[in-house]
Design a protein around this motif. Sequence first.
Motif, PDB file in Angstrom:
ATOM      1  N   THR A 157       0.821  -1.203   0.000  1.00 59.10           N
ATOM      2  CA  THR A 157       0.000   0.000   0.000  1.00 59.10           C
ATOM      3  C   THR A 157       0.858   1.258   0.000  1.00 59.10           C
ATOM      4  OG1 THR A 157      -1.745  -1.166   1.187  1.00 59.10           O
ATOM      5  CG2 THR A 157      -1.820   1.225   1.215  1.00 59.10           C
ATOM      6  N   TYR A 158       1.800   1.318   0.933  1.00 59.91           N
ATOM      7  CA  TYR A 158       2.658   2.498   1.007  1.00 59.91           C
ATOM      8  C   TYR A 158       3.492   2.640  -0.268  1.00 59.91           C
ATOM      9  CZ  TYR A 158       1.552   2.444   6.006  1.00 59.91           C
ATOM     10  OH  TYR A 158       0.915   2.454   7.217  1.00 59.91           O
ATOM     11  N   GLY A 159       4.075   1.513  -0.721  1.00 53.84           N
ATOM     12  CA  GLY A 159       4.882   1.588  -1.935  1.00 53.84           C
ATOM     13  C   GLY A 159       4.076   2.009  -3.145  1.00 53.84           C
ATOM     14  N   GLY A 160       2.839   1.491  -3.244  1.00 52.82           N
ATOM     15  CA  GLY A 160       1.995   1.878  -4.372  1.00 52.82           C
ATOM     16  C   GLY A 160       1.654   3.352  -4.357  1.00 52.82           C
ATOM     17  N   PHE A 161       1.308   3.898  -3.197  1.00 55.56           N
ATOM     18  CA  PHE A 161       0.977   5.322  -3.122  1.00 55.56           C
ATOM     19  C   PHE A 161       2.202   6.191  -3.394  1.00 55.56           C
ATOM     20  CE2 PHE A 161      -2.845   4.138  -0.500  1.00 55.56           C
ATOM     21  CZ  PHE A 161      -3.777   4.671  -1.390  1.00 55.56           C
ATOM     22  N   VAL A 162       3.376   5.788  -2.882  1.00 50.87           N
ATOM     23  CA  VAL A 162       4.597   6.567  -3.156  1.00 50.87           C
ATOM     24  C   VAL A 162       4.921   6.540  -4.644  1.00 50.87           C
ATOM     25  CG1 VAL A 162       7.085   6.634  -2.771  1.00 50.87           C
ATOM     26  CG2 VAL A 162       5.557   6.299  -0.841  1.00 50.87           C
ATOM     27  N   ALA A 163       4.842   5.354  -5.246  1.00 52.06           N
ATOM     28  CA  ALA A 163       5.118   5.255  -6.685  1.00 52.06           C
ATOM     29  C   ALA A 163       4.112   6.054  -7.492  1.00 52.06           C
ATOM     30  CB  ALA A 163       5.099   3.783  -7.111  1.00 52.06           C
ATOM     31  N   ALA A 164       2.818   6.008  -7.084  1.00 53.22           N
ATOM     32  CA  ALA A 164       1.806   6.778  -7.808  1.00 53.22           C
ATOM     33  C   ALA A 164       2.088   8.272  -7.703  1.00 53.22           C
ATOM     34  CB  ALA A 164       0.420   6.458  -7.248  1.00 53.22           C
ATOM     35  N   GLY A 165       2.505   8.745  -6.542  1.00 55.67           N
ATOM     36  CA  GLY A 165       2.832  10.156  -6.397  1.00 55.67           C
ATOM     37  C   GLY A 165       4.009  10.555  -7.248  1.00 55.67           C
ATOM     38  N   ALA A 166       5.054   9.717  -7.274  1.00 55.32           N
ATOM     39  CA  ALA A 166       6.229  10.033  -8.085  1.00 55.32           C
ATOM     40  C   ALA A 166       5.881  10.051  -9.569  1.00 55.32           C
ATOM     41  CB  ALA A 166       7.336   9.025  -7.794  1.00 55.32           C
ATOM     42  N   LEU A 167       5.126   9.057 -10.013  1.00 59.01           N
ATOM     43  CA  LEU A 167       4.734   9.017 -11.426  1.00 59.01           C
ATOM     44  C   LEU A 167       3.801  10.166 -11.795  1.00 59.01           C
ATOM     45  CD1 LEU A 167       4.230   5.158 -11.829  1.00 59.01           C
ATOM     46  CD2 LEU A 167       6.028   6.565 -12.868  1.00 59.01           C
ATOM     47  N   LEU A 168       3.015  10.623 -10.820  1.00 59.61           N
ATOM     48  CA  LEU A 168       2.166  11.774 -11.086  1.00 59.61           C
ATOM     49  C   LEU A 168       2.994  13.005 -11.394  1.00 59.61           C
ATOM     50  CD1 LEU A 168      -0.553  13.251 -11.109  1.00 59.61           C
ATOM     51  CD2 LEU A 168      -0.360  13.459  -8.625  1.00 59.61           C
ATOM     52  N   LEU A 169       4.062  13.222 -10.621  1.00 53.68           N
ATOM     53  CA  LEU A 169       4.943  14.361 -10.882  1.00 53.68           C
ATOM     54  C   LEU A 169       5.606  14.226 -12.258  1.00 53.68           C
ATOM     55  CD1 LEU A 169       6.615  14.796  -7.375  1.00 53.68           C
ATOM     56  CD2 LEU A 169       4.746  16.116  -8.384  1.00 53.68           C
ATOM     57  N   VAL A 170       6.041  13.005 -12.586  1.00 48.93           N
ATOM     58  CA  VAL A 170       6.639  12.783 -13.898  1.00 48.93           C
ATOM     59  C   VAL A 170       5.627  13.088 -15.001  1.00 48.93           C
ATOM     60  CG1 VAL A 170       7.633  11.055 -15.451  1.00 48.93           C
ATOM     61  CG2 VAL A 170       8.286  11.104 -13.027  1.00 48.93           C
ATOM     62  N   SER A 171       4.398  12.680 -14.820  1.00 45.76           N
ATOM     63  CA  SER A 171       3.361  12.936 -15.826  1.00 45.76           C
ATOM     64  C   SER A 171       3.129  14.425 -16.005  1.00 45.76           C
ATOM     65  CB  SER A 171       2.059  12.238 -15.404  1.00 45.76           C
ATOM     66  OG  SER A 171       2.241  10.850 -15.315  1.00 45.76           O
ATOM     67  N   LEU A 172       3.125  15.161 -14.904  1.00 42.47           N
ATOM     68  CA  LEU A 172       2.927  16.607 -15.004  1.00 42.47           C
ATOM     69  C   LEU A 172       4.058  17.272 -15.779  1.00 42.47           C
ATOM     70  CD1 LEU A 172       1.660  17.392 -11.379  1.00 42.47           C
ATOM     71  CD2 LEU A 172       0.321  17.478 -13.488  1.00 42.47           C
ATOM     72  N   VAL A 173       5.304  16.844 -15.439  1.00 37.82           N
ATOM     73  CA  VAL A 173       6.452  17.430 -16.146  1.00 37.82           C
ATOM     74  C   VAL A 173       6.401  17.110 -17.630  1.00 37.82           C
ATOM     75  CG1 VAL A 173       8.960  17.380 -16.349  1.00 37.82           C
ATOM     76  CG2 VAL A 173       7.887  17.447 -14.085  1.00 37.82           C
ATOM     77  N   VAL A 174       6.119  15.854 -17.957  1.00 36.72           N
ATOM     78  CA  VAL A 174       6.068  15.455 -19.365  1.00 36.72           C
ATOM     79  C   VAL A 174       4.930  16.173 -20.073  1.00 36.72           C
ATOM     80  CG1 VAL A 174       5.653  13.513 -20.931  1.00 36.72           C
ATOM     81  CG2 VAL A 174       7.138  13.226 -18.934  1.00 36.72           C
ATOM     82  N   ALA A 175       3.786  16.330 -19.426  1.00 37.41           N
ATOM     83  CA  ALA A 175       2.642  16.983 -20.065  1.00 37.41           C
ATOM     84  C   ALA A 175       2.941  18.444 -20.385  1.00 37.41           C
ATOM     85  CB  ALA A 175       1.414  16.884 -19.145  1.00 37.41           C
ATOM     86  N   VAL A 176       3.743  19.083 -19.528  1.00 36.42           N
ATOM     87  CA  VAL A 176       4.046  20.499 -19.746  1.00 36.42           C
ATOM     88  C   VAL A 176       5.152  20.691 -20.770  1.00 36.42           C
ATOM     89  CG1 VAL A 176       4.931  22.582 -18.617  1.00 36.42           C
ATOM     90  CG2 VAL A 176       3.215  21.165 -17.476  1.00 36.42           C
ATOM     91  N   ARG A 177       6.183  19.826 -20.720  1.00 40.89           N
ATOM     92  CA  ARG A 177       7.367  20.038 -21.540  1.00 40.89           C
ATOM     93  C   ARG A 177       7.367  19.281 -22.865  1.00 40.89           C
ATOM     94  NH1 ARG A 177      11.617  22.503 -19.076  1.00 40.89           N
ATOM     95  NH2 ARG A 177      11.402  22.983 -16.849  1.00 40.89           N
ATOM     96  N   ALA A 178       6.692  18.139 -22.936  1.00 41.75           N
ATOM     97  CA  ALA A 178       6.758  17.335 -24.157  1.00 41.75           C
ATOM     98  C   ALA A 178       5.996  18.010 -25.288  1.00 41.75           C
ATOM     99  CB  ALA A 178       6.205  15.943 -23.903  1.00 41.75           C
ATOM    100  N   LYS A 179       6.498  17.813 -26.516  1.00 40.76           N
ATOM    101  CA  LYS A 179       5.826  18.357 -27.688  1.00 40.76           C
ATOM    102  C   LYS A 179       4.604  17.527 -28.071  1.00 40.76           C
ATOM    103  CE  LYS A 179      10.065  20.367 -29.604  1.00 40.76           C
ATOM    104  NZ  LYS A 179      10.975  20.413 -30.768  1.00 40.76           N
ATOM    105  N   ARG A 180       4.624  16.294 -27.682  1.00 40.26           N
ATOM    106  CA  ARG A 180       3.499  15.418 -27.986  1.00 40.26           C
ATOM    107  C   ARG A 180       2.752  15.124 -26.692  1.00 40.26           C
ATOM    108  NH1 ARG A 180       7.739  13.737 -31.117  1.00 40.26           N
ATOM    109  NH2 ARG A 180       7.335  13.611 -33.376  1.00 40.26           N
ATOM    110  N   GLY A 181       1.489  15.483 -26.638  1.00 44.60           N
ATOM    111  CA  GLY A 181       0.703  15.311 -25.426  1.00 44.60           C
ATOM    112  C   GLY A 181       0.534  13.861 -25.023  1.00 44.60           C
ATOM    113  N   TRP A 182       0.536  12.948 -26.005  1.00 45.68           N
ATOM    114  CA  TRP A 182       0.324  11.543 -25.652  1.00 45.68           C
ATOM    115  C   TRP A 182       1.480  10.947 -24.859  1.00 45.68           C
ATOM    116  CZ3 TRP A 182       4.127   8.444 -27.430  1.00 45.68           C
ATOM    117  CH2 TRP A 182       4.867   8.885 -28.524  1.00 45.68           C
TER     118      TRP A 182
END
Length: 491
Positions: A157-182
């Motif tokens: 449970t703890y590992g899943g929530f930590v990983a989900a939080g980290a991947l959420l930050l990565v998704s935000l960065v990629v969504a803002v900086r990447a040229k392709r939204g997908w």
Amino acid sequence: MDGMGRGRRALVVALCSVLLCLSGATPALADGMPAGSDLHVAQSLGERELTVVIRRAEPVPGPLRVELVTHAGSPPGTLTLRVAPTGAGAAGGELPPTGTVVSEERVALGDRPGPYASTLRVDRPGPWELAIDDGQRVARVPFLVAARIVTPWEKATYGGFVAAGALLLVSLVVAVRAKRGWAALVPAGGMVAALAVAVTGALLSAAMPPPAEPGRLLDPTAGNITDPYPGRRLSTVDYSRPPVNVTANAGDASAGRPAELALTVTDGATGRPADDLLVHDSALVHLIVIGPSGNLWHLHPIRTAPGDYRVRLTPPEPGVYAVAAELSRRGGGVQLVRTTFRVAERHEGSPPIEKRPEGTPHDTTVETGVRAAGTASTITARFGGAADLQPWLGMLGHLIVIGPLPDGPPVGEAAAGAPIWAHVHAMAPTTPGATGGMPDETVAAYGPGVRFTYTFPLPGRYRLWLQAERGYAVTTVPLTVDVPDTEGARR
């Protein structure tokens, strides 16, 4: 570009919504192992009747608070307390050598009965032993120092929530900086998978069976207390053990002289010393001794070595003394083991015979509602006129029942062959706002009425003893009742 920007903004908004959901989610369903609780152990140490209270120790290393509650009539003096881990440095079942003692304190007991506090230290989780030394004998009380356990389901449970939080930050960065939204969908998908793992772990934690509990089912070790999961299959296993055998040896005991009663507790299958007794109703062993004239001793022998328990008493008269030891073995349940010992005639020059009070104390009244055998009976004792009774051994009152007894033989000899021995409790009422747990012996706020309910299995004459505590002194009220086999005569 405007359409791609709007897509990115929509993805950011969606991911932020997920972040808000995660921020409010807590792994409340991921339950850990209990961290331990206070331990109350009654000890008849020489002339002293003590209640030893070992407060739960956490975190470790840290302080260990020990309280000694003395009772009326206990002599003043100094006791030495020592704590040492067991299982390390011990060989062949022997106790750890003196060098392994982690902490030692002296406790000066005064004339007044009540609690005397001391603080020792423990430095690791696992099985420990508290030694109480009065200068002549040493009582050894086993106890456990629990560890904070993180279950596999909590880790998921703890590992899943930590990983989900980290991947959420990565998704935000990629969504803002990447040229392709997908491109942001890749870490977002990983975040969803991690979130699914966390939620699944939290949901399964309530349904998964815990491992066998060290100390209750398994012999405790430092390893299985700190990490009970590796190498263990979560399945239903029969952890039961055979009954124990108990022998009583009073040596050359004679009337009017102090005697030491030695109890040897052995495994019923192997004959080896049984050193896996659990604290049951605030004692390792509840020892009931019935003398030839009906005197009763309710004692709690001290553990001096594996399978070896000792208690001191002064038998007032010669004859056969009936003994019953009530105990609980790890994985074996509660047992009532009976035996006898004999006391010789009083020798010339012996001290005056101890006079034990007989009859109902003047401030105690008893109402017997004894009904026919097989029907529940109610016996109510009123100890004085004030609500000042204290819980003893975690109970408001105790009732010892022995019978049916034949006419003719002395009570001790008749009790030895009686088919029925019973130990009945009157529970202390729950106080408003109480959080549970054992009532504190230092609180005198119960009674004065104490009610017992018991169903006599067979008709005949029974001897009863009712007990309650006031002012750190236990009052014992003897009683004889006749149980009819019909709803006819009552006593």
